[in-house]
Enzyme design. Structure first.
Site, PDB file in Angstrom:
ATOM      1  N   GLN A  88       0.849  -1.202   0.000  1.00  0.00           N
ATOM      2  CA  GLN A  88       0.000   0.000   0.000  1.00  0.00           C
ATOM      3  C   GLN A  88       0.881   1.246   0.000  1.00  0.00           C
ATOM      4  OE1 GLN A  88      -3.483  -0.636   2.966  1.00  0.00           O
ATOM      5  NE2 GLN A  88      -1.902  -2.070   3.574  1.00  0.00           N
ATOM      6  N   HIS A 106      -1.574   1.627  -4.133  1.00  0.00           N
ATOM      7  CA  HIS A 106      -2.009   3.023  -3.932  1.00  0.00           C
ATOM      8  C   HIS A 106      -1.158   4.031  -4.697  1.00  0.00           C
ATOM      9  CE1 HIS A 106      -4.106   1.693   0.067  1.00  0.00           C
ATOM     10  NE2 HIS A 106      -4.767   1.338  -1.008  1.00  0.00           N
TER      11      HIS A 106
HETATM   12  P1  OAD Z   1      -1.433   2.920   8.964  1.00  0.00           P
HETATM   13  O1  OAD Z   1      -0.705   4.143   9.410  1.00  0.00           O
HETATM   14  O2  OAD Z   1      -2.905   2.930   8.997  1.00  0.00           O
HETATM   15  O3  OAD Z   1      -0.954   1.683   9.847  1.00  0.00           O
HETATM   16  C1  OAD Z   1       0.402   1.474  10.104  1.00  0.00           C
HETATM   17  C2  OAD Z   1       0.568   0.181  10.885  1.00  0.00           C
HETATM   18  O4  OAD Z   1       1.973  -0.036  11.027  1.00  0.00           O
HETATM   19  C3  OAD Z   1      -0.041   0.189  12.277  1.00  0.00           C
HETATM   20  O5  OAD Z   1      -0.793  -1.013  12.482  1.00  0.00           O
HETATM   21  C4  OAD Z   1       1.185   0.225  13.208  1.00  0.00           C
HETATM   22  O6  OAD Z   1       0.995  -0.501  14.428  1.00  0.00           O
HETATM   23  C5  OAD Z   1       2.235  -0.468  12.349  1.00  0.00           C
HETATM   24  N1  OAD Z   1       3.622  -0.125  12.671  1.00  0.00           N
HETATM   25  C6  OAD Z   1       4.138   0.996  13.235  1.00  0.00           C
HETATM   26  N2  OAD Z   1       5.479   0.905  13.341  1.00  0.00           N
HETATM   27  C7  OAD Z   1       5.830  -0.306  12.826  1.00  0.00           C
HETATM   28  C8  OAD Z   1       7.078  -0.994  12.641  1.00  0.00           C
HETATM   29  N3  OAD Z   1       8.253  -0.462  12.994  1.00  0.00           N
HETATM   30  N4  OAD Z   1       7.036  -2.224  12.078  1.00  0.00           N
HETATM   31  C9  OAD Z   1       5.857  -2.795  11.703  1.00  0.00           C
HETATM   32  N5  OAD Z   1       4.681  -2.195  11.857  1.00  0.00           N
HETATM   33  C10 OAD Z   1       4.650  -0.964  12.400  1.00  0.00           C
HETATM   34  O7  OAD Z   1      -0.885   2.557   7.487  1.00  0.00           O
HETATM   35  P2  OAD Z   1      -1.520   1.647   6.363  1.00  0.00           P
HETATM   36  O8  OAD Z   1      -2.284   0.511   6.947  1.00  0.00           O
HETATM   37  O9  OAD Z   1      -0.433   1.344   5.414  1.00  0.00           O
HETATM   38  O10 OAD Z   1      -3.375   5.288   1.413  1.00  0.00           O
HETATM   39  O11 OAD Z   1      -2.525   2.644   5.686  1.00  0.00           O
HETATM   40  C11 OAD Z   1      -3.231   2.245   4.549  1.00  0.00           C
HETATM   41  C12 OAD Z   1      -3.463   3.407   3.621  1.00  0.00           C
HETATM   42  O12 OAD Z   1      -4.052   4.506   4.331  1.00  0.00           O
HETATM   43  C13 OAD Z   1      -2.213   4.009   3.041  1.00  0.00           C
HETATM   44  O13 OAD Z   1      -1.720   3.301   1.932  1.00  0.00           O
HETATM   45  C14 OAD Z   1      -2.659   5.387   2.641  1.00  0.00           C
HETATM   46  C15 OAD Z   1      -3.575   5.737   3.786  1.00  0.00           C
HETATM   47  O14 OAD Z   1      -4.687   6.420   3.430  1.00  0.00           O
HETATM   48  C16 OAD Z   1      -3.349   6.325   0.544  1.00  0.00           C
HETATM   49  O15 OAD Z   1      -2.692   7.324   0.719  1.00  0.00           O
HETATM   50  C17 OAD Z   1      -4.195   6.112  -0.649  1.00  0.00           C
END
Ligand code: OAD
Length: 229
Positions: A88, A106
């Protein structure tokens, strides 16, 4: 014998240790910017300069970050497995970490495109300004899938997940569909892993997964240890 197929589904968390902020953690990227402002078609129509400033800054930041061990270990797995990455993320850290099959659900920060036909892409090497035009006459925009736009790669992503022997989900809050629904297409004997220091999966779903409650670098190391055991 054919190599086992491992599909990784990654989110912002895999790039966190490289210094790219996640979206929904407390220090997330949205700080000071609401999703509506910078990641929706409406936001773009309302204030193009603000949206461009935001992505110009994200693109510039990419020049100062490096892939971390999680990206690199996933890249290395190609030696022994059929690996594909569905991300993503709009950064290029998987590619720089050595992965050759990366699908960006994305969009990609290193591409810009026409605003009437998103598939007309160009390299995004310099800041985009209001008034910068594609050769088709339309305003140039970042090649990002905003809320309200189609995720055109989703069918290809579903095919990847359907054929996976092992599915590993890393660093995503599983809030944004259709990406968050991809796991449903895994075959019944697919091994499922979820790596996240603060796992967001409901317990009903998590029971089918090996949940590794660690940051991506540590979690991927542990996954590989289990894989090669
Ligand atoms: P989020 O910011 O929603 O989630 C990030 C996740 O990464 C959370 O569950 C954290 O606990 C975890 N996290 C934090 N630090 C970490 C680490 N060091 N190692 C592993 N995990 C860690 O991000 P996404 O789920 O990617 O879309 O968000 C999805 C979409 O929302 C993005 O692609 C973006 C946004 O809207 C667009 O811009 C179209």
């Amino acid at each position: 014998m054919m190599n086992k197929k491992i599909v990784f589904l990654t989110g912002a968390g895999i790039s966190a240790e490289s210094g790219v902020k996640t979206f929904r953690d407390y220090d997330g990227l949205w700080e000071g910017h609401s999703v509506e402002e910078v990641a929706t078609l409406d936001g773009w129509e309302k204030d193009k300069q603000k949206v461009l400033d935001f992505y110009n800054e994200r693109r510039r930041q990419l020049g100062s970050v490096e892939p971390n061990l999680a990206h690199k270990l996933i890249g290395d797995l190609e030696k022994d497995y059929d690996v594909s990455v569905i991300t993503q993320n709009v950064d290029d850290l998987h590619e720089r970490g050595g992965s050759t099959k990366v699908m960006h659900l994305h969009g990609e920060l290193l591409k810009m495109c026409s605003s009437i036909d998103k598939e007309k892409t160009l390299p995004y090497n310099d800041d985009i300004k209001v008034g910068d035009k594609h050769s088709d006459g339309s305003q140039l925009r970042p090649y990002i899938v905003w809320f309200g736009e189609d995720v055109t790669l989703i069918d290809d992503a579903v095919e990847e997940v359907k054929t996976a022997d092992i599915l590993v989900i890393i660093g995503t809050s599983l809030e944004v569909y259709p990406a968050a629904g991809l796991m449903r297409y895994a075959k019944s004997n697919c091994d499922l892993y979820y790596i996240d220091p603060k796992p967001k999966m409901s317990s009903g779903v998590a029971q089918y997964f090996t949940v590794i409650k660690k940051v991506a670098t540590e979690g991927v190391k542990e996954f590989i240890y289990i894989l090669k055991k």
